[in-house]
Design a protein around this motif. Sequence first.
Motif, mmCIF file in Angstrom:
data_model
loop_
_atom_site.group_PDB
_atom_site.id
_atom_site.type_symbol
_atom_site.label_atom_id
_atom_site.label_comp_id
_atom_site.label_asym_id
_atom_site.label_seq_id
_atom_site.Cartn_x
_atom_site.Cartn_y
_atom_site.Cartn_z
ATOM 1 N N SER A 35 0.821 -1.219 0.000
ATOM 2 C CA SER A 35 0.000 0.000 0.000
ATOM 3 C C SER A 35 0.851 1.263 0.000
ATOM 4 C CB SER A 35 -0.942 -0.006 1.212
ATOM 5 O OG SER A 35 -0.199 -0.096 2.418
ATOM 6 N N LEU A 36 1.986 1.249 0.701
ATOM 7 C CA LEU A 36 2.840 2.435 0.743
ATOM 8 C C LEU A 36 3.398 2.753 -0.639
ATOM 9 C CD1 LEU A 36 4.276 4.543 2.552
ATOM 10 C CD2 LEU A 36 6.181 2.943 2.707
ATOM 11 N N ILE A 37 3.837 1.733 -1.361
ATOM 12 C CA ILE A 37 4.372 1.935 -2.713
ATOM 13 C C ILE A 37 3.268 2.439 -3.637
ATOM 14 C CG2 ILE A 37 5.488 0.801 -4.683
ATOM 15 C CD1 ILE A 37 7.292 0.995 -2.244
ATOM 16 N N GLU A 38 2.072 1.860 -3.503
ATOM 17 C CA GLU A 38 0.939 2.300 -4.342
ATOM 18 C C GLU A 38 0.581 3.755 -4.054
ATOM 19 O OE1 GLU A 38 -0.444 0.764 -6.912
ATOM 20 O OE2 GLU A 38 1.115 -0.732 -6.571
ATOM 21 N N LYS A 39 0.681 4.157 -2.791
ATOM 22 C CA LYS A 39 0.379 5.541 -2.423
ATOM 23 C C LYS A 39 1.345 6.500 -3.133
ATOM 24 C CE LYS A 39 1.230 8.515 1.386
ATOM 25 N NZ LYS A 39 1.800 8.603 2.697
ATOM 26 N N TYR A 40 2.639 6.171 -3.098
ATOM 27 C CA TYR A 40 3.625 7.025 -3.761
ATOM 28 C C TYR A 40 3.449 7.016 -5.272
ATOM 29 C CZ TYR A 40 6.194 7.849 0.559
ATOM 30 O OH TYR A 40 6.555 8.260 1.812
ATOM 31 N N ARG A 41 3.073 5.872 -5.835
ATOM 32 C CA ARG A 41 2.829 5.808 -7.292
ATOM 33 C C ARG A 41 1.654 6.706 -7.669
ATOM 34 N NH1 ARG A 41 3.686 -0.402 -7.735
ATOM 35 N NH2 ARG A 41 5.844 -0.480 -8.331
ATOM 36 N N THR A 42 0.582 6.646 -6.865
ATOM 37 C CA THR A 42 -0.597 7.474 -7.126
ATOM 38 C C THR A 42 -0.252 8.952 -7.035
ATOM 39 O OG1 THR A 42 -1.983 5.731 -6.192
ATOM 40 C CG2 THR A 42 -2.984 7.906 -6.427
ATOM 41 N N ASN A 43 0.515 9.324 -6.000
ATOM 42 C CA ASN A 43 0.922 10.728 -5.848
ATOM 43 C C ASN A 43 1.761 11.190 -7.032
ATOM 44 O OD1 ASN A 43 -0.379 10.843 -3.423
ATOM 45 N ND2 ASN A 43 1.448 10.649 -2.177
ATOM 46 N N LEU A 44 2.625 10.304 -7.529
ATOM 47 C CA LEU A 44 3.453 10.657 -8.693
ATOM 48 C C LEU A 44 2.590 10.866 -9.931
ATOM 49 C CD1 LEU A 44 6.210 11.052 -9.979
ATOM 50 C CD2 LEU A 44 6.373 8.578 -10.272
ATOM 51 N N GLU A 45 1.589 10.000 -10.125
ATOM 52 C CA GLU A 45 0.692 10.164 -11.279
ATOM 53 C C GLU A 45 -0.078 11.484 -11.190
ATOM 54 O OE1 GLU A 45 -1.756 6.695 -11.347
ATOM 55 O OE2 GLU A 45 -0.077 5.363 -11.843
ATOM 56 N N ILE A 46 -0.517 11.837 -9.981
ATOM 57 C CA ILE A 46 -1.242 13.112 -9.799
ATOM 58 C C ILE A 46 -0.331 14.281 -10.155
ATOM 59 C CG2 ILE A 46 -2.209 14.641 -8.031
ATOM 60 C CD1 ILE A 46 -3.289 12.074 -6.659
ATOM 61 N N GLN A 47 0.916 14.246 -9.682
ATOM 62 C CA GLN A 47 1.840 15.339 -9.967
ATOM 63 C C GLN A 47 2.161 15.427 -11.466
ATOM 64 O OE1 GLN A 47 2.546 17.728 -8.018
ATOM 65 N NE2 GLN A 47 1.575 16.754 -6.246
ATOM 66 N N GLN A 48 2.231 14.287 -12.144
ATOM 67 C CA GLN A 48 2.485 14.318 -13.590
ATOM 68 C C GLN A 48 1.296 14.928 -14.343
ATOM 69 O OE1 GLN A 48 3.496 10.204 -14.157
ATOM 70 N NE2 GLN A 48 5.694 10.591 -13.993
ATOM 71 N N LYS A 49 0.082 14.673 -13.842
ATOM 72 C CA LYS A 49 -1.089 15.317 -14.459
ATOM 73 C C LYS A 49 -1.093 16.817 -14.180
ATOM 74 C CE LYS A 49 -3.966 11.239 -14.588
ATOM 75 N NZ LYS A 49 -5.042 10.485 -13.992
ATOM 76 N N ASN A 50 -0.600 17.197 -12.994
ATOM 77 C CA ASN A 50 -0.500 18.623 -12.668
ATOM 78 C C ASN A 50 0.485 19.334 -13.600
ATOM 79 O OD1 ASN A 50 -2.371 18.422 -10.638
ATOM 80 N ND2 ASN A 50 -0.879 18.259 -8.999
ATOM 81 N N ILE A 51 1.528 18.633 -14.026
ATOM 82 C CA ILE A 51 2.474 19.217 -14.988
ATOM 83 C C ILE A 51 1.751 19.501 -16.307
ATOM 84 C CG2 ILE A 51 4.493 18.708 -16.439
ATOM 85 C CD1 ILE A 51 5.711 17.227 -14.098
ATOM 86 N N GLU A 52 0.931 18.530 -16.748
ATOM 87 C CA GLU A 52 0.179 18.733 -17.998
ATOM 88 C C GLU A 52 -0.779 19.915 -17.873
ATOM 89 O OE1 GLU A 52 0.809 17.162 -20.834
ATOM 90 O OE2 GLU A 52 2.431 16.196 -19.729
ATOM 91 N N ALA A 120 11.213 4.843 -1.002
ATOM 92 C CA ALA A 120 10.359 3.846 -0.339
ATOM 93 C C ALA A 120 10.677 2.443 -0.847
ATOM 94 C CB ALA A 120 8.883 4.179 -0.581
ATOM 95 N N LYS A 121 10.906 2.314 -2.157
ATOM 96 C CA LYS A 121 11.257 1.008 -2.719
ATOM 97 C C LYS A 121 12.591 0.516 -2.166
ATOM 98 C CE LYS A 121 8.910 1.137 -7.192
ATOM 99 N NZ LYS A 121 9.096 1.209 -8.653
ATOM 100 N N GLN A 122 13.579 1.417 -2.113
ATOM 101 C CA GLN A 122 14.898 1.020 -1.625
ATOM 102 C C GLN A 122 14.856 0.633 -0.150
ATOM 103 O OE1 GLN A 122 17.461 4.293 -2.717
ATOM 104 N NE2 GLN A 122 17.844 3.470 -4.750
ATOM 105 N N ASN A 123 14.074 1.377 0.650
ATOM 106 C CA ASN A 123 13.936 1.028 2.069
ATOM 107 C C ASN A 123 13.323 -0.354 2.228
ATOM 108 O OD1 ASN A 123 15.047 3.387 3.020
ATOM 109 N ND2 ASN A 123 13.095 4.423 3.274
ATOM 110 N N LEU A 124 12.307 -0.634 1.422
ATOM 111 C CA LEU A 124 11.647 -1.935 1.497
ATOM 112 C C LEU A 124 12.602 -3.053 1.065
ATOM 113 C CD1 LEU A 124 8.967 -3.240 2.204
ATOM 114 C CD2 LEU A 124 8.250 -2.914 -0.144
#
Length: 200
Positions: A35-52, A120-124
Amino acid sequence: MKLFKIIFVFLLLWPHSLYGITLPELQTKSLQNRSLIEKYRTNLEIQQKNIELAKANFYPSLDLSHTMTSLDQDTVFEDSEHSIFQGAITWNLFAGFFDKHSLDAATSLASAESLQLVSAKQNLLLTVTLRYLEVYGLRGAQQVASDMFQALKTIHSDTKHRFTVGMINKNDLLKVQVDLDNADIDHQKSIAATRKAVRN
């Protein structure tokens, strides 16, 4: 007593099926459905849409409007119904500081989210690797304790025969018995520690 020994051997061998998995497989499994990795992935997708969205301010905009007027009856100067259709294309050739800084901010936030995802991936992966090494070390310690226990069992059996024929006194036999009991306790502790590490 025989049933107890069979159950004990079964319990001793049961977690061994878990040792067949390799470290890369464990690391891959740890990253899936986390879930933690999915949360960061979702946040990254949101920020990429904000760039657009921030880039959209630099593109031409098209404004269309339609106005329809209706009167009860015709007049001399005006029909009872008429409509006006208007359109305008605008393009900000000199994009303001606000638009530029909005794009820079969105890009920086997306970069930060990307770095957080990598972190987060590296910590895991580090946690999984350390746990794997812990299990590996405990398995080695368990093997050493098992070998020591088996060796002391052989020595105890030999000492028992010597005591039976009168070559040594009871005190020497008891010393070996104490060593054997201690080795048995250490062996059981190492098995429990290995099982706990595997479950973790």
